[in-house]
Design a protein around this motif. Sequence first.
Motif, PDB file in Angstrom:
ATOM      1  N   ILE A   1     -49.656  18.934  48.620  1.00  0.00           N
ATOM      2  CA  ILE A   1     -48.770  17.605  47.838  1.00  0.00           C
ATOM      3  C   ILE A   1     -49.857  17.003  47.045  1.00  0.00           C
ATOM      4  N   VAL A   2     -49.671  16.634  45.941  1.00  0.00           N
ATOM      5  CA  VAL A   2     -50.528  15.780  45.254  1.00  0.00           C
ATOM      6  C   VAL A   2     -50.508  14.176  45.466  1.00  0.00           C
ATOM      7  N   TYR A   3     -51.564  13.624  45.462  1.00  0.00           N
ATOM      8  CA  TYR A   3     -51.573  12.157  45.685  1.00  0.00           C
ATOM      9  C   TYR A   3     -52.633  11.766  44.788  1.00  0.00           C
ATOM     10  N   PRO A   4     -51.751  11.255  43.501  1.00  0.00           N
ATOM     11  CA  PRO A   4     -52.764  10.691  42.260  1.00  0.00           C
ATOM     12  C   PRO A   4     -53.304   9.377  42.419  1.00  0.00           C
ATOM     13  N   SER A   5     -54.394   9.139  41.668  1.00  0.00           N
ATOM     14  CA  SER A   5     -54.838   7.706  41.644  1.00  0.00           C
ATOM     15  C   SER A   5     -55.358   7.545  40.328  1.00  0.00           C
ATOM     16  N   GLU A   6     -55.449   5.967  40.110  1.00  0.00           N
ATOM     17  CA  GLU A   6     -55.627   5.546  39.016  1.00  0.00           C
ATOM     18  C   GLU A   6     -56.986   5.267  38.777  1.00  0.00           C
ATOM     19  N   TYR A   7     -57.827   5.876  39.273  1.00  0.00           N
ATOM     20  CA  TYR A   7     -59.295   5.756  38.960  1.00  0.00           C
ATOM     21  C   TYR A   7     -59.949   7.182  38.783  1.00  0.00           C
ATOM     22  N   CYS A   8     -61.116   7.011  38.133  1.00  0.00           N
ATOM     23  CA  CYS A   8     -61.833   8.506  37.674  1.00  0.00           C
ATOM     24  C   CYS A   8     -63.231   8.303  38.142  1.00  0.00           C
ATOM     25  N   PHE A   9     -63.946   9.435  37.867  1.00  0.00           N
ATOM     26  CA  PHE A   9     -65.415   9.650  38.494  1.00  0.00           C
ATOM     27  C   PHE A   9     -66.394   9.684  37.135  1.00  0.00           C
ATOM     28  N   ARG A  10     -67.424   9.366  37.084  1.00  0.00           N
ATOM     29  CA  ARG A  10     -68.532   9.574  36.264  1.00  0.00           C
ATOM     30  C   ARG A  10     -69.722  10.313  36.582  1.00  0.00           C
ATOM     31  N   THR A  11     -70.321  11.165  35.873  1.00  0.00           N
ATOM     32  CA  THR A  11     -71.565  12.006  36.067  1.00  0.00           C
ATOM     33  C   THR A  11     -72.711  11.406  35.206  1.00  0.00           C
ATOM     34  N   ASP A  12     -73.640  11.622  35.708  1.00  0.00           N
ATOM     35  CA  ASP A  12     -75.041  11.744  34.772  1.00  0.00           C
ATOM     36  C   ASP A  12     -75.106  12.860  33.963  1.00  0.00           C
ATOM     37  N   THR A  13     -76.140  12.673  32.981  1.00  0.00           N
ATOM     38  CA  THR A  13     -76.504  13.963  32.295  1.00  0.00           C
ATOM     39  C   THR A  13     -76.661  15.303  33.007  1.00  0.00           C
ATOM     40  N   ASP A  14     -77.095  15.213  34.059  1.00  0.00           N
ATOM     41  CA  ASP A  14     -77.454  16.588  34.953  1.00  0.00           C
ATOM     42  C   ASP A  14     -76.067  16.997  35.519  1.00  0.00           C
ATOM     43  N   GLY A  15     -74.743  16.393  35.400  1.00  0.00           N
ATOM     44  CA  GLY A  15     -73.440  16.707  35.849  1.00  0.00           C
ATOM     45  C   GLY A  15     -73.365  15.940  37.345  1.00  0.00           C
ATOM     46  N   GLU A  16     -74.250  15.303  37.980  1.00  0.00           N
ATOM     47  CA  GLU A  16     -73.970  15.086  39.338  1.00  0.00           C
ATOM     48  C   GLU A  16     -73.145  13.586  39.368  1.00  0.00           C
ATOM     49  N   ILE A  17     -72.216  13.631  40.066  1.00  0.00           N
ATOM     50  CA  ILE A  17     -71.495  12.478  40.745  1.00  0.00           C
ATOM     51  C   ILE A  17     -72.316  11.257  40.733  1.00  0.00           C
ATOM     52  N   LYS A  18     -71.772  10.212  39.971  1.00  0.00           N
ATOM     53  CA  LYS A  18     -72.563   8.700  40.592  1.00  0.00           C
ATOM     54  C   LYS A  18     -71.906   8.312  41.713  1.00  0.00           C
ATOM     55  N   ARG A  19     -72.905   7.985  42.755  1.00  0.00           N
ATOM     56  CA  ARG A  19     -72.423   7.522  44.170  1.00  0.00           C
ATOM     57  C   ARG A  19     -73.165   6.195  44.214  1.00  0.00           C
ATOM     58  N   ASP A  20     -72.351   5.517  45.316  1.00  0.00           N
ATOM     59  CA  ASP A  20     -73.057   4.217  45.930  1.00  0.00           C
ATOM     60  C   ASP A  20     -74.276   4.593  46.523  1.00  0.00           C
ATOM     61  N   PRO A  21     -74.691   3.450  47.123  1.00  0.00           N
ATOM     62  CA  PRO A  21     -76.094   3.619  48.231  1.00  0.00           C
ATOM     63  C   PRO A  21     -75.558   4.421  49.392  1.00  0.00           C
ATOM     64  N   ASN A  22     -74.379   4.662  49.794  1.00  0.00           N
ATOM     65  CA  ASN A  22     -73.814   5.349  51.135  1.00  0.00           C
ATOM     66  C   ASN A  22     -73.595   6.678  50.829  1.00  0.00           C
ATOM     67  N   GLY A  23     -73.800   7.237  49.390  1.00  0.00           N
ATOM     68  CA  GLY A  23     -73.462   8.447  49.045  1.00  0.00           C
ATOM     69  C   GLY A  23     -72.028   8.804  48.622  1.00  0.00           C
ATOM     70  N   VAL A  24     -71.265   7.485  48.563  1.00  0.00           N
ATOM     71  CA  VAL A  24     -69.665   7.747  48.323  1.00  0.00           C
ATOM     72  C   VAL A  24     -69.508   7.709  46.709  1.00  0.00           C
ATOM     73  N   PRO A  25     -68.750   8.599  46.240  1.00  0.00           N
ATOM     74  CA  PRO A  25     -68.496   8.703  44.942  1.00  0.00           C
ATOM     75  C   PRO A  25     -67.952   7.240  44.318  1.00  0.00           C
ATOM     76  N   ARG A  26     -68.656   6.875  43.363  1.00  0.00           N
ATOM     77  CA  ARG A  26     -68.129   5.648  42.666  1.00  0.00           C
ATOM     78  C   ARG A  26     -66.888   5.870  41.836  1.00  0.00           C
ATOM     79  N   ARG A  27     -65.982   4.786  42.155  1.00  0.00           N
ATOM     80  CA  ARG A  27     -64.695   5.106  41.424  1.00  0.00           C
ATOM     81  C   ARG A  27     -64.713   4.152  40.088  1.00  0.00           C
ATOM     82  N   TYR A  28     -64.192   4.625  39.049  1.00  0.00           N
ATOM     83  CA  TYR A  28     -64.050   3.601  37.841  1.00  0.00           C
ATOM     84  C   TYR A  28     -62.408   3.862  37.474  1.00  0.00           C
TER      85      TYR A  28
END
Length: 495
Positions: A318-345
């Motif tokens: 089952i798909v659970y959609p959300s109204e936020y996305c994720f961003r990466t740096d130029t190296d393709g790595e997901i931007k994360r907060d200090p705890n390693g959790v992906p940042r949501r935008y």
Amino acid sequence: MNQSWGGTLPIPSPHIEPGLTPDITHDAVVVVPGIMGSELFDTTTNRVIWGLSKGRWLAKAWLTGDGLTPLQLTHDELAGDYGRIKARRLLQTPAWSPFLRGIEPYHKLIRTIENTVAHPDALMTFPYDWRLPVAVNGRRLAQEARVHLQRWLAHPAHAAARQQAVDEQPARLVFIAHSMGGLVTYAALTLGGDNDLLNDTRGVMTLGTPFQGSVVAANILNAIQGAPLPLPHTRLASAAATMPAVHELLPRFLCLEDGLHVRHLAPTDVADLGGDKDLAKASHDFFATLYSQPLTHHRPVVGIRQDTVQSLKLVGGIVYPSEYCFRTDTDGEIKRDPNGVPRRYRVWGDGTVHRESASLLRRTIPVFAQHGALASGREACRIVKEFLVEDDHLGPDQAEDGIGLNVPDYVTPNTAWDCIISGTDDPSQVECTIAAAEGDWHRSVQLETTEDDRLHAKVIVPDVGLYRIAAKADYGPVVTQLVFAGPEGRAQPSD
């Protein structure tokens, strides 16, 4: 009598030069509609199966057991025999689809272009079978666009219009493409088999094209096995599971939350959510080839500030959609907060395509509009006109302030449902109305401020049919959306 210095200055009369040259383009223009934007005709039954001229066909299409069966691809069509269905013209009346919501016809856009080209023969519309692979429609568009350009170059009106062009250069092609039509145009210019077509193209303007796909496509395919939903949603899922085009609209950006990881949808994920694994694999291979070819002379128009799904979780199929996305740096790595959790935008979008998917470029032309109405809005038509008459015009850098509109895609008559306006908390600044797409029924919508600084209203419609919500702020453009009202009955997951 004009007064001397120190008195009232005279009011000058407007200076009108005789024989002003009209502000038109001498180029050949091609309009490419989006998914579900073309009328489809079944040559084996002699019936229109999508886009009838009367709105009553919507209820039959979405609420009867076999209403959408003709849209499903047959085994012969999946094998490459595409003769059964013909796309005869652009959509003539408003239509509606679950998840994609309202699809407005292109009358305003066409009128804008007709008033801007040197002669009506300079304009070509390209209806196409939107169920089929983008590559198939791209090859046909390349062929028809070439014929159109050659025909226009030989037209007497072209010879006259060419005289006002810089250096009297001959006409080139300009493509105006909405939604999936932008992908078809991209394929035509780079993979369509005409190596000179891109050089013969002055510009491409896309309106809400999902260059990186849309989570909405995952919702469409998932409706067949997800939680109980209204009948239209399961009917669409059954048909969409056979359509290469829907699989080509699946998100191709990092969107799937998997614990502390965010990854791309894989073909196995598509199969889990209700799609076809082989069609998903074919789509992946096609876009890998397409993206290796640059689309030059491109001007993307992007819808903004509308609530738009941008990522998803997949749990138990089952798909659970959300109204936020994720961003990466130029190296393709997901931007994360200090705890390693992906940042949501939250970057919003046009209600179907989120903003970062709607362009291959960082520079975009933003407008406040819902996806299905993006090509028919006043602001988009103005931008199209400017693009047609000015070779290097990039359009406005910023959209004027505006509001967002959030309504259900499916409601039931005589039952209250929520209409939400974002972008303001002052009901005196917004005029909101609802009207039947056919007939005289219309009402004002009374808005109230909510705790989250939005405006809210409870709306009731009287009967089955298609209705248009329109919201206009004092300081921005009108935002519209179509809502389909149908019976109370809901389908079970096994349907």
